[in-house]
Scaffold this motif. Structure first.
Motif, short mmCIF file in Angstrom:
data_model
loop_
_atom_site.label_atom_id
_atom_site.label_comp_id
_atom_site.label_asym_id
_atom_site.label_seq_id
_atom_site.Cartn_x
_atom_site.Cartn_y
_atom_site.Cartn_z
N ASP A 80 0.81 -1.22 0.00
CA ASP A 80 0.00 0.00 0.00
C ASP A 80 0.84 1.27 0.00
OD1 ASP A 80 -2.29 -1.53 -0.02
OD2 ASP A 80 -2.67 -1.33 2.13
N GLY A 81 2.16 1.14 0.05
CA GLY A 81 3.03 2.31 0.02
C GLY A 81 3.16 3.01 1.35
N GLU A 82 2.77 2.34 2.44
CA GLU A 82 2.86 2.95 3.76
C GLU A 82 4.25 2.83 4.38
OE1 GLU A 82 -0.24 1.42 6.29
OE2 GLU A 82 -1.71 1.56 4.69
N VAL A 83 5.04 1.88 3.91
CA VAL A 83 6.39 1.69 4.43
C VAL A 83 7.33 2.57 3.63
CG1 VAL A 83 8.27 0.04 4.77
CG2 VAL A 83 5.89 -0.65 5.18
N LYS A 84 8.15 3.32 4.33
CA LYS A 84 9.09 4.25 3.68
C LYS A 84 10.49 3.66 3.73
CE LYS A 84 5.85 7.49 3.73
NZ LYS A 84 4.99 7.62 2.62
N GLU A 85 11.27 4.05 2.75
CA GLU A 85 12.69 3.72 2.78
C GLU A 85 13.47 5.02 2.65
OE1 GLU A 85 13.89 1.19 -0.45
OE2 GLU A 85 12.72 2.29 -1.91
#
Length: 148
Positions: A80-85
């Motif tokens: 879902d694109g909630e984890v950032k790098e």
């Protein structure tokens, strides 16, 4: 027969360190050297001590290893694109760290991992090249300018 407080302490130290002799000494027993080693070894064969050690070890594993629900939740957040790098960019002022959602490839891989556990009702071949539109939801000002 139940364990004494000193025996429990020995078991707890043994689970923590894996060193029976030192755990025996640190638990407060007076024996040293070969006597401590022999007594610690004997205590490890005590059925109640063995059971307590297994209980402690089981709890450690449970606390330190992600269960299936936690892994699936993480994969869903990645998809879902909630984890950032964090990405580092070298600028004239030094290194600038930018936090962005995981890229499209990472999100697709997370989705594929989820589909392994929850297959679609129709047959889908993930190894066949397929056009996939991925929309990233971030502002242009969040993206650093490319270097020349």
């Amino acid at each position: 027969m139940t364990l004494s407080e000193r025996q429990k302490r020995f078991c707890e130290l043994y689970v923590k360190t894996g060193n029976a002799t030192q755990s025996y000494i640190d638990a407060g027993y007076k024996a040293r050297g070969a006597s401590a080693r022999a007594n610690a070894s004997k205590l490890l064969t005590n059925p109640n001590a063995k059971s307590y050690i297994e209980e402690l070890t089981s709890q450690l594993k449970k606390d330190s290893i992600a269960d299936a629900d936690r892994v699936l939740q993480f994969l869903t957040k990645v998809m879902d694109g909630e984890v950032k790098e964090e990405l580092g960019f070298v600028t004239d002022e030094g290194v600038e760290i930018v936090s962005l959602p995981i890229n499209g490839t990472g999100r697709i891989r997370a989705a594929a991992e989820l589909l392994k556990r929850y297959p679609l009702p129709v047959e889908v071949n993930l190894n066949t090249p397929t056009a996939i539109n991925v929309n990233f939801d971030f502002k242009p000002e969040d993206v650093p300018e490319p270097e020349d």
